[in-house]
Design a protein around this motif. Sequence first.
Motif, PDB file in Angstrom:
ATOM      1  N   ASP A 411       0.895  -1.159   0.000  1.00 39.20           N
ATOM      2  CA  ASP A 411       0.000   0.000   0.000  1.00 39.20           C
ATOM      3  C   ASP A 411       0.927   1.200   0.000  1.00 39.20           C
ATOM      4  N   THR A 412       0.989   1.889  -1.145  1.00 40.40           N
ATOM      5  CA  THR A 412       2.013   2.917  -1.339  1.00 40.40           C
ATOM      6  C   THR A 412       1.427   4.312  -1.162  1.00 40.40           C
ATOM      7  N   THR A 416       1.833  13.469  -6.152  1.00 39.53           N
ATOM      8  CA  THR A 416       2.427  14.054  -7.358  1.00 39.53           C
ATOM      9  C   THR A 416       3.728  14.769  -6.986  1.00 39.53           C
ATOM     10  N   ASP A 502      -1.869  15.873   4.243  1.00 37.43           N
ATOM     11  CA  ASP A 502      -2.588  14.696   4.731  1.00 37.43           C
ATOM     12  C   ASP A 502      -2.549  14.620   6.256  1.00 37.43           C
ATOM     13  N   ARG A 517      -7.020  13.876   3.377  1.00 33.75           N
ATOM     14  CA  ARG A 517      -6.573  15.259   3.254  1.00 33.75           C
ATOM     15  C   ARG A 517      -7.126  16.110   4.392  1.00 33.75           C
ATOM     16  N   ARG A 528      -7.150  13.673  -7.424  1.00 35.35           N
ATOM     17  CA  ARG A 528      -7.221  14.873  -6.605  1.00 35.35           C
ATOM     18  C   ARG A 528      -8.045  15.946  -7.268  1.00 35.35           C
TER      19      ARG A 528
HETATM   20  C1  WTA Z   1      -3.753  10.268  -1.278  1.00 30.35           C
HETATM   21  C2  WTA Z   1      -1.064   9.951  -6.205  1.00 30.35           C
HETATM   22  C3  WTA Z   1      -3.728   6.854   1.527  1.00 30.35           C
HETATM   23  C4  WTA Z   1      -3.198  11.230  -0.248  1.00 30.35           C
HETATM   24  C5  WTA Z   1       0.196   9.099  -6.131  1.00 30.35           C
HETATM   25  C6  WTA Z   1      -2.212  12.045  -1.051  1.00 30.35           C
HETATM   26  C7  WTA Z   1      -3.142   8.011  -0.359  1.00 30.35           C
HETATM   27  C8  WTA Z   1      -2.895  12.148  -2.390  1.00 30.35           C
HETATM   28  C9  WTA Z   1      -2.348   6.919  -0.793  1.00 30.35           C
HETATM   29  C10 WTA Z   1      -1.929  12.339  -3.520  1.00 30.35           C
HETATM   30  C11 WTA Z   1      -2.317   5.743   0.031  1.00 30.35           C
HETATM   31  C12 WTA Z   1      -2.195   8.528  -2.236  1.00 30.35           C
HETATM   32  N1  WTA Z   1      -3.009   5.767   1.180  1.00 30.35           N
HETATM   33  N2  WTA Z   1      -3.811   7.968   0.796  1.00 30.35           N
HETATM   34  N3  WTA Z   1      -1.633   4.657  -0.311  1.00 30.35           N
HETATM   35  N4  WTA Z   1      -1.783   7.278  -1.958  1.00 30.35           N
HETATM   36  N5  WTA Z   1      -3.027   8.978  -1.286  1.00 30.35           N
HETATM   37  O1  WTA Z   1      -0.991  13.670  -6.065  1.00 30.35           O
HETATM   38  O2  WTA Z   1      -4.247  12.033   0.234  1.00 30.35           O
HETATM   39  O3  WTA Z   1      -2.737  12.242  -7.200  1.00 30.35           O
HETATM   40  O4  WTA Z   1      -1.948  13.320  -0.501  1.00 30.35           O
HETATM   41  O5  WTA Z   1      -0.706  11.272  -6.101  1.00 30.35           O
HETATM   42  O6  WTA Z   1      -3.592  10.898  -2.531  1.00 30.35           O
HETATM   43  O7  WTA Z   1      -2.584  12.253  -4.757  1.00 30.35           O
HETATM   44  P1  WTA Z   1      -1.772  12.410  -6.098  1.00 30.35           P
END
Ligand code: WTA
Length: 651
Positions: A411-412, A416, A502, A517, A528
């Motif tokens: 779970d990564t 961005t 977050d 968030r 997002r």
């Molecule tokens: C959320 C996507 C929980 C988080 C790679 C972050 C996650 C935003 C997770 C970024 C995860 C992404 N567990 N929340 N594994 N991965 N998020 O910029 O709120 O599209 O700040 O990048 O997605 O979204 P972005």
Amino acid sequence: MTVQIIPKHPIPSGFSDALVKPADYALLYDESIRDPDSFWGREGKRLDWIHPYSKVKDTDFTMGQVSIKWFEDGMLNASVNCIDRHLATRADQTAIIFEPDDPKATARHITYAKLSEKVNRFANVLLSQGVMRGDRVIIYLPMIPEAAYAILACARIGAVHSVVFAGFSPDALASRINDCGAKLVVTADTAPRGGRRTNLKSNADAALLHCSDRVRCLVVKHTGDQTTWIDGRDVDVLKMMEEVGPDCPPRPMNAEDPLFILYTSGSTGRPKGVVHTTGGYLVYAAMTHEYVFDYKDGDIFWCTADVGWVTGHSYIIYGPLANGATTVMFEGVPTYPDPGRFWDVCDKHKVTQFYTAPTAIRALMGQGSEWVDKHDLSSLRVLGTVGEPINPEAWVWYDHHVGRGRCPIVDTWWQTETGGHMITSLPGAIETKPGSATLPFFGVKPKVLDPTSGQIIHGNGVEGVLAIADSWPGQMRTVWGDHERFMETYFQQYPGYYFTGDGCRRDEDGYYWITGRVDDVINVSGHRMGTAEVENALVAHEKVAEAAVVGYPHSLKGQGIYAYVTLINGADPSDDLKRELETWVRTEIGPIAKPDLIQWAPGLPKTRSGKIMRRILRKIAEDDFGALGDTSTLADPGVIDELIQNRANRG
Ligand code: WTA
């Protein structure tokens, strides 16, 4: 208060021989924090450098003078690292498997030799159009191999690409073209998805009406569908690729030269152009791809994201190709022609790592397990998720039905802005907990801060906001054209830290749980969306006087978009007008921004100084208005009862 400690899920017993062993994680992590120069100095060598770096890390998080540089005196070319350096050993190996939308159409296997030729030719087309080092190129393409060619061709000549998700509207595209001052847009005629076709070219035409008439348009004739054509502006790129030469010498780039811009939503204003540079980003994308997915030679890697998002950049293109992997590019959707498509593709191409979003898992789970159970998924070794917190129920289903209990799940958590994974388990090295992103990746120093005081909260079993205390090579460097905004957004609120936006909890075992968030960004199906963007779109409609947008829990999408709309005097609050506003937002931004629920609001709760009290609107949207907290500062407390009475999300 009793704290329930979630037990760790053991590493599947058959999973052995992982790149990082359980005992190595702690040692390597420790070294990466203690001595970043030596750790990253070594990791940087995973790339081929035209001129080696002598400096590794030079970063400063001090507000007002934020500056981030990695490998700063090194020179390299990203396309050489993703292509040329593999040719001696992998020319005939498949670099990209293209799986078309139509399951009956044949998949295409593009070898590294072929990729090289295509990228060189594409780069020569860009040069022939006057694109030079440092120029910006917008890529508005569906999930087709040409998207990879275009990206790598930009990297080859030192142009800065900015991919715009093909689901964005002409207006959204135009504002990105203008913000970065792009010289050229690459698009396609039409884009098939789920059996339907979107006319991308006509979107690009509509966007270009709002841009300088010097902007050229390269068109990939992908389906061959008829489109409009403007002579002198539009270029048939596939035809030109045949006409130009097959060799284009790579441009040596400085490690800190921008590689790409990717627009992302923030809590205020227009989307920000997140800037990533060449050396640090590529080191980080390649390294995380290898360790987090336990990538080994011969693996078939499939990330289902769209290339229009950062996940597609790092884990379809740059990470896998820098590692000489075979990467799958899927043009379609998970439910076409039926909800077994993902598993059909995994089986057909013998995928070894599969990486997707919780929203897709939930949607497929809802269709019944028979769609997955009937497929042979024995090739799978590692499963991943990204984009939003995964609910334990979906995690367990993924583990059981897709991984069959054999595959570690990573779970990564990342963004961005971070370029690559930040908090994640490592297969075979870190035990998991369903719903937790687990522990930080090498070099990442997460801190839980008190949201009010900004003080570090030490120890375990704590909750607050998530910040990062030091730089890592994949970090964004600036907001395109606005370094001030970069500093204000990420470094002002909690001085000395990179603030993620977050919330998070660190449990008794030191595991991180992202709680979502804490700013005005909502996460819809892992995408997002800034509430301000949707509000701006709504108020642009002639019948809308005011709008406030918040997120609310949505069983499939994670969060849904809830819009409170105040109409101008005399406008009729009808269902037809609701439909009209939905369509309006779709055309202003794109389908992903369409409100799920619209509530007519004769008034919005505001403080006496006129600030909308979103906290209250969020509670009502969540159907949880029992404890609205302090409403004494409201100018007109009466509006709240009205909003509760007519709320659109009754539980
Ligand atoms: C959320 C996507 C929980 C988080 C790679 C972050 C996650 C935003 C997770 C970024 C995860 C992404 N567990 N929340 N594994 N991965 N998020 O910029 O709120 O599209 O700040 O990048 O997605 O979204 P972005």
